[in-house]
Structure formats: structure tokens, C-alpha cells
Enzyme design. Structure first.
Site, PDB file in Angstrom:
ATOM      1  N   ARG A  41      -0.063  16.364  -4.261  1.00  0.00           N
ATOM      2  CA  ARG A  41       0.158  17.259  -5.406  1.00  0.00           C
ATOM      3  C   ARG A  41       1.397  18.115  -5.261  1.00  0.00           C
ATOM      4  O   ARG A  41       1.492  19.213  -5.786  1.00  0.00           O
ATOM      5  CB  ARG A  41      -1.077  18.141  -5.660  1.00  0.00           C
ATOM      6  CG  ARG A  41      -2.301  17.336  -6.051  1.00  0.00           C
ATOM      7  CD  ARG A  41      -3.516  18.190  -6.301  1.00  0.00           C
ATOM      8  NE  ARG A  41      -3.225  19.287  -7.224  1.00  0.00           N
ATOM      9  CZ  ARG A  41      -3.074  19.153  -8.525  1.00  0.00           C
ATOM     10  NH1 ARG A  41      -3.151  17.960  -9.066  1.00  0.00           N
ATOM     11  NH2 ARG A  41      -2.823  20.181  -9.287  1.00  0.00           N
TER      12      ARG A  41
ATOM     13  N   GLY B  45       4.408  11.967  -3.604  1.00  0.00           N
ATOM     14  CA  GLY B  45       3.988  10.634  -4.037  1.00  0.00           C
ATOM     15  C   GLY B  45       5.046   9.992  -4.918  1.00  0.00           C
ATOM     16  O   GLY B  45       5.411   8.834  -4.749  1.00  0.00           O
TER      17      GLY B  45
ATOM     18  N   GLU C 164       1.598  -3.770  -5.882  1.00  0.00           N
ATOM     19  CA  GLU C 164       0.463  -4.678  -5.940  1.00  0.00           C
ATOM     20  C   GLU C 164      -0.662  -4.043  -6.727  1.00  0.00           C
ATOM     21  O   GLU C 164      -0.851  -2.837  -6.712  1.00  0.00           O
ATOM     22  CB  GLU C 164      -0.003  -5.036  -4.517  1.00  0.00           C
ATOM     23  CG  GLU C 164       0.938  -6.000  -3.846  1.00  0.00           C
ATOM     24  CD  GLU C 164       0.384  -6.581  -2.547  1.00  0.00           C
ATOM     25  OE1 GLU C 164       1.173  -7.150  -1.781  1.00  0.00           O
ATOM     26  OE2 GLU C 164      -0.838  -6.469  -2.299  1.00  0.00           O
TER      27      GLU C 164
ATOM     28  N   SER D   6      -5.033   2.204  -7.388  1.00  0.00           N
ATOM     29  CA  SER D   6      -6.183   3.105  -7.351  1.00  0.00           C
ATOM     30  C   SER D   6      -6.060   4.086  -8.512  1.00  0.00           C
ATOM     31  O   SER D   6      -5.025   4.169  -9.168  1.00  0.00           O
ATOM     32  CB  SER D   6      -6.194   3.875  -6.043  1.00  0.00           C
ATOM     33  OG  SER D   6      -5.131   4.803  -6.046  1.00  0.00           O
TER      34      SER D   6
ATOM     35  N   CYS E  21       0.855  -1.187   0.000  1.00  0.00           N
ATOM     36  CA  CYS E  21       0.000   0.000   0.000  1.00  0.00           C
ATOM     37  C   CYS E  21       0.887   1.231   0.000  1.00  0.00           C
ATOM     38  O   CYS E  21       1.986   1.209   0.558  1.00  0.00           O
ATOM     39  CB  CYS E  21      -0.865   0.038   1.258  1.00  0.00           C
ATOM     40  SG  CYS E  21      -2.180  -1.158   1.217  1.00  0.00           S
ATOM     41  N   ILE E  22       0.408   2.278  -0.586  1.00  0.00           N
ATOM     42  CA  ILE E  22       1.205   3.499  -0.646  1.00  0.00           C
ATOM     43  C   ILE E  22       0.267   4.698  -0.564  1.00  0.00           C
ATOM     44  O   ILE E  22      -0.809   4.696  -1.154  1.00  0.00           O
ATOM     45  CB  ILE E  22       2.093   3.509  -1.921  1.00  0.00           C
ATOM     46  CG1 ILE E  22       2.970   4.751  -2.010  1.00  0.00           C
ATOM     47  CG2 ILE E  22       1.289   3.305  -3.177  1.00  0.00           C
ATOM     48  CD1 ILE E  22       4.106   4.614  -3.026  1.00  0.00           C
ATOM     49  N   LEU E  23       0.661   5.668   0.225  1.00  0.00           N
ATOM     50  CA  LEU E  23      -0.228   6.812   0.463  1.00  0.00           C
ATOM     51  C   LEU E  23       0.576   8.064   0.798  1.00  0.00           C
ATOM     52  O   LEU E  23       1.497   8.032   1.605  1.00  0.00           O
ATOM     53  CB  LEU E  23      -1.160   6.510   1.648  1.00  0.00           C
ATOM     54  CG  LEU E  23      -2.044   7.670   2.107  1.00  0.00           C
ATOM     55  CD1 LEU E  23      -3.161   7.942   1.111  1.00  0.00           C
ATOM     56  CD2 LEU E  23      -2.624   7.401   3.486  1.00  0.00           C
ATOM     57  N   THR E  24       0.224   9.147   0.153  1.00  0.00           N
ATOM     58  CA  THR E  24       0.666  10.468   0.589  1.00  0.00           C
ATOM     59  C   THR E  24      -0.504  11.096   1.334  1.00  0.00           C
ATOM     60  O   THR E  24      -1.620  11.124   0.797  1.00  0.00           O
ATOM     61  CB  THR E  24       1.020  11.356  -0.614  1.00  0.00           C
ATOM     62  OG1 THR E  24       1.958  10.666  -1.431  1.00  0.00           O
ATOM     63  CG2 THR E  24       1.609  12.673  -0.158  1.00  0.00           C
TER      64      THR E  24
END
Ligand SMILES: [Zn+2]
Length: 497
Positions: A362, A366, A387, A391, A353-356
Site C-alpha cells: 500500500r 507494487g 501469468e 490474485s 509471480c509477483i509480490l510486495t
């Protein structure tokens, strides 16, 4: 105005007034997910069909166009058996329209997304690809034949062409469950552990309407206030509060400012736990072992779920490492974003999983997270891939990162003796640690591959070159591999994590 003589129930569909990004009113079709009555006044929780769930919201009756009300079809009332909470595949184009709201990254644990294959992808990956760079005489396609490539003109806000990989339905991931010993203690304001429903359980039959709806109004995290986009299984008691408070360093959740202040007198952390494995300027990365720092890892997952739609929460965090990116100021190391990674991946995944976090979206963070994930893979001497499926926002960032990284290499190639420079897909993959399939799909996405006289030729039009140079000038945040202090562990030799 809604006509109260008609009962609008869950599952009904009708146009609902919303204001779009251009500040214009529009009436997209929406589905009623829930109805509540507050002192005689009804509120409706709506999902805009074909829009990302993050736009779901409570609306007042005057925003409903009741004349066009559609009642739910009896047999197909919000399918939810597959654990995807009945969410419909969102339309990439509509979602891309929403991209300007944020560029967060999210990948979900689901079946691998098939990569569109080259006309003869196996041969192509072995065959040398000729590149024709700048020199118009090398181009086998005239410039006019190329569509203007907008994807490289702005940093991270690509417009997407039509042959995007469609969203894939998710698959369940077994969760080994059971983490009560790491639940928060009750002395600090929250009496119970996170609920073990929704995406926390492997048996998704409990999945219900609850997990389709945002349940947390607002999260205070350090100096930021975040408005969650999606459901997250924080304890039920927190969902009625207007704001929940997180310790920005250990990510513990608290029900009031008072509780947070009391916590802060006891909490000594000023950075994530684990080892700081990278520092350049104010940017640091910490490596956190999901087994050694379980409470932190779980709290991170709870926070991340607020912004990731289909993320499976790993209550069993043991098999994962978490790489948390922070920005330093004299008050401490503030979390900007993170990615998780399996300690051992049989499928070459280098990101789970990856999230900023929204306040930092922006702004190039990221892509910095993505770049870091590939730097780790380079040290490991492996190629990797996130994976799937990504999104909508994650795909935008990855596409942009892959495009820029591959174009950087192609444009650095020198021609010898007036011949076209040559490079193979395997070589591109080895240099960048980007998995071969992703290299191929990026070349196709950029529409660089032409087949000419029995050979694959990459043609870089001036548009592409200019677009790329323009994008790279805007890319200020970069990972400096010299600042990475990372020794990969061989987890397979440890028997147990
Ligand atoms: Zn704390």
C-alpha cells in the site's frame, strides 16, 4: 458458547464471529478445516466462505454459532483432487472489501484468463481509435452517462467494477523436482530440506488438508515480523515454532535467534545475489538467475509462498529469473518485493509471480514492480503480460497500472487541425509493452470505448481526467529508465540454461 454435546468436525459449516475492518462484529459462514485439542480446550481452524483464505484462522469455541451448524454433505467433502486444496473461488467483491488490508501482488500459474473481447475486437485493434479529450464537444457521451470512476482516485486501491475477470481454476504445472543438493545444510539449525509435498510436487494427489492451513506463525525478516497468510512448505520442524528467523539477505531460514546470529557471523551478503541492474535513490533491482543462485531462489519462493495462495513453488528454479527490489540503508539492501520471469516464454509472459512483502504494501511498491517488468519488456522490444489468473490484489494493482499508463498516453495525444487525435490499440501496446489484450480489457474496464457512426471512439470524461491527474500526483515512486542497465539475453541460443 459452543455446545460441546454436538461434535463439530472438519467440513462442518456454521457462522463464526469475526471482527471486520470497520471494527464491527460480523458472523460470516465458515467451514471448519481442522480441530485441535490443547489441554482439553478445543480450537477450530476456520475458512470464511467467500473470503480470501488469508483470513483463515484458529478460533475458540465461543466464536461459533452452533445453533446454525451444517454438517458436511457426504458426497462432496472438500473437493481437493485438482490441487487447489479445495479452496473455493473467492468472491471478488468480498475480496475487494479486504483490499485495504494489503496490496500484495500475486499471479498464479494457470490457464490464461480469457479477456473479454470487444464487440469486434479484431477490427478494433486495427481500426484507429479516436480520442475525444477534455473538449466536451468531442464527447459523444455526456458526462452524466459516465459512472464516476473511482479506480483512479486512490493509488492502488481501486474499487472494482462488476465485469471483472472471474477467478480461474488453476492448472497444474509440471515440476521437475529434485533439489536436494541445494537444501540447507544442517549445521545452521535446521536439519532437513523443505518438504516436497503440497505445491512442490507435480502430482497433486498428495495435496491434503495440510496445505490448506497456514503453518508458520511468524517470520522475522530483518527488522520486520511477518505473519504468513498461506501455507508454505518450510520443514515440518519449523511449524511448531512461534517464530522462524530468516537471514534478510540470503533468505536462509533458521529455527532460533541464536542460530540466526551465528549465521550472520558467517554470511557476508548485504544484498541479494546476482547483478544490480537498476539503482535510483535508495531503490535497487537485482537480477538473479534461478540456476546460478538456486538456494537463494528457492528460499525466496518459500518466503513468497507465505503470501501467495496458489503459487506453484518452482523447486526447479532454473528456467526463471528473479528480479528482487530492495531499499538501501547503511545496513544493506533490504528486500521489498520481487517478481519472477521465465527466461523464455512462449506466451508473452513477462511476470510469473509477483509480490510486495506485507510491510511495504500500500505504498506504491507494487506498481513500481509492475512498471519495472514493463521496462524490461521495452528493452527486449516485446509486449508482455502477467501469468493468469491474477490474485485479487494483483488484479487491483495491474488494473490500476494499466489504467494509469494508458490514460497517460491518451491524454498526451494532441489534436491536429481540430480533428480528434487518433491512436490504434497496436500503437498503445507498442509504446507501453502492455499486451494488446490487456490494453483492450483496460479500455473496456474504464468504459472508454464507444461505437459511433461506424467508428470506435474513446471518450475521456472530465471525471476520468480529473481522477487520473489526482492519482498521478500521488504516484511518487517511478522507474527511471535511464537508471536501468539491462541487456536481455537470448536464452534460446544457450541450449541449456
Ligand atoms: Zn545469510
Amino acid at each position: 458458547m459452543a455446545d460441546h454435546s454436538v461434535e463439530i468436525t472438519e467440513g462442518c459449516r456454521l457462522p463464526v464471529l469475526r471482527r471486520n475492518q470497520e471494527n464491527e462484529d460480523e458472523w460470516p459462514l465458515a467451514e471448519i478445516l481442522s480441530v485441535k485439542d490443547i489441554s482439553g480446550r478445543k480450537l477450530y481452524y476456520v475458512h470464511y466462505v467467500d473470503f480470501n483464505k488469508r483470513l483463515d484462522e484458529w478460533v475458540t469455541p465461543d466464536r461459533l454459532d452452533i445453533k446454525k451448524l451444517q454438517f458436511p454433505k457426504k458426497e462432496a467433502k472438500t473437493p481437493m483432487k485438482n490441487g487447489l486444496s479445495g479452496s473455493r473461488p473467492s468472491s471478488p467483491e468480498r475480496d475487494v472489501k479486504r483490499k485495504a488490508e494489503s496490496v500484495s501482488l500475486a499471479t498464479q500459474v494457470t490457464a490464461a484468463t480469457p479477456v473479454p473481447s470487444l464487440p469486434a475486437s479484431t477490427e478494433a485493434s486495427q481500426a484507429a481509435l479516436y480520442t475525444a479529450i477534455r473538449d466536451a464537444s468531442f464527447n459523444i457521451k455526456s458526462r452524466e452517462e459516465h459512472e464516476p470512476l473511482t479506480s483512479l482516485t486512490t493509488n492502488g486501491t481501486t474499487s472494482i467494477q462488476r465485469h471483472l475477470i472471474p477467478p480461474q481454476p488453476g492448472r497444474k504445472r509440471k515440476n521437475c523436482g529434485g533439489t536436494d543438493e541445494d537444501s540447507q545444510d544442517s549445521s545452521d539449525g535446521i536439519p532437513s530440506a523443505p518438504r516436497m509435498t503440497g505445491s512442490l510436487v507435480s502430482d497433486r494427489s498428495h495435496d491434503d488438508i495440510v496445505t490448506r492451513m497456514k503453518n508458520i506463525g511468524c517470520i522475522e525478516l530483518g527488522r520486520h515480523r511477518l505473519k504468513p497468510w498461506y501455507f508454505s512448505p518450510y520443514p515440518q520442524e519449523l511449524t511448531s515454532l512461534p517464530i522462524i528467523y530468516l537471514c534478510e539477505f540470503c533468505l536462509k531460514y533458521l529455527k532460533s535467534l541464536k542460530c540466526l546470529q551465528r549465521h550472520l557471523t558467517k554470511c557476508n551478503l548485504r544484498h541479494p545475489p546476482g547483478n544490480e541492474i537498476y539503482r535510483k535513490g535508495t531503490i535497487s533491482f537485482f537480477e538473479i538467475d534461478g540456476r546460478k543462485n538456486k538456494a537463494y531462489s528457492q528460499n525466496l519462493c518459500l518466503l513468497a509462498k507465505c503470501f501467495l495462495d496458489h503459487k506453484t513453488l518452482y523447486y526447479d528454479t532454473d528456467p526463471f529469473l528473479f528480479y528482487v527490489m530492495t531499499e538501501y540503508d547503511p545496513k544493506g539492501f533490504h528486500i521489498v518485493g520481487y517478481f519472477s520471469k521465465e527466461k523464455e516464454s512462449t506466451e508473452d509472459y513477462n511476470v510469473a509471480c509477483i509480490l510486495t512483502l506485507p510491510p511495504y504494501q500500500r505504498r506504491g511498491y507494487g506498481k513500481l514492480l509492475i512498471e519495472f517488468s514493463y521496462e524490461l519488456s521495452k528493452v527486449e522490444g516485446k509486449t508482455g503480460t502477467p501469468e493468469k489468473p491474477l490474485s485479487d490484489l494483483g488484479l487491483l494493482s495491474y488494473r490500476s497500472y494499466w489504467s494509469q499508463t494508458i490514460l497517460e498516453i491518451l491524454m498526451d495525444l494532441k489534436s491536429e487541425n481540430g480533428e480528434r487525435p487518433q491512436i490504434t490499440i497496436n500503437e498503445i501496446s507498442e509504446i507501453t509493452s502492455i499486451k494488446k489484450e490487456d490494453v483492450i480489457s483496460t479500455l473496456q474496464y474504464l468504459n472508454l470505448i464507444n461505437y459511433y457512426k461506424g467508428q470506435y471512439i474513446l471518450t475521456l470524461s472530465e471525471d476520468i481526467v480529473e481522477g487520473h491527474e489526482c492519482a498521478m500526483q500521488k504516484r511518487h515512486l517511478r522507474i527511471d529508465p535511464k537508471c536501468l542497465h539491462f541487456t536481455p539475453k537470448d536464452w534460446s541460443k544457450r541450449g541449456k540454461w
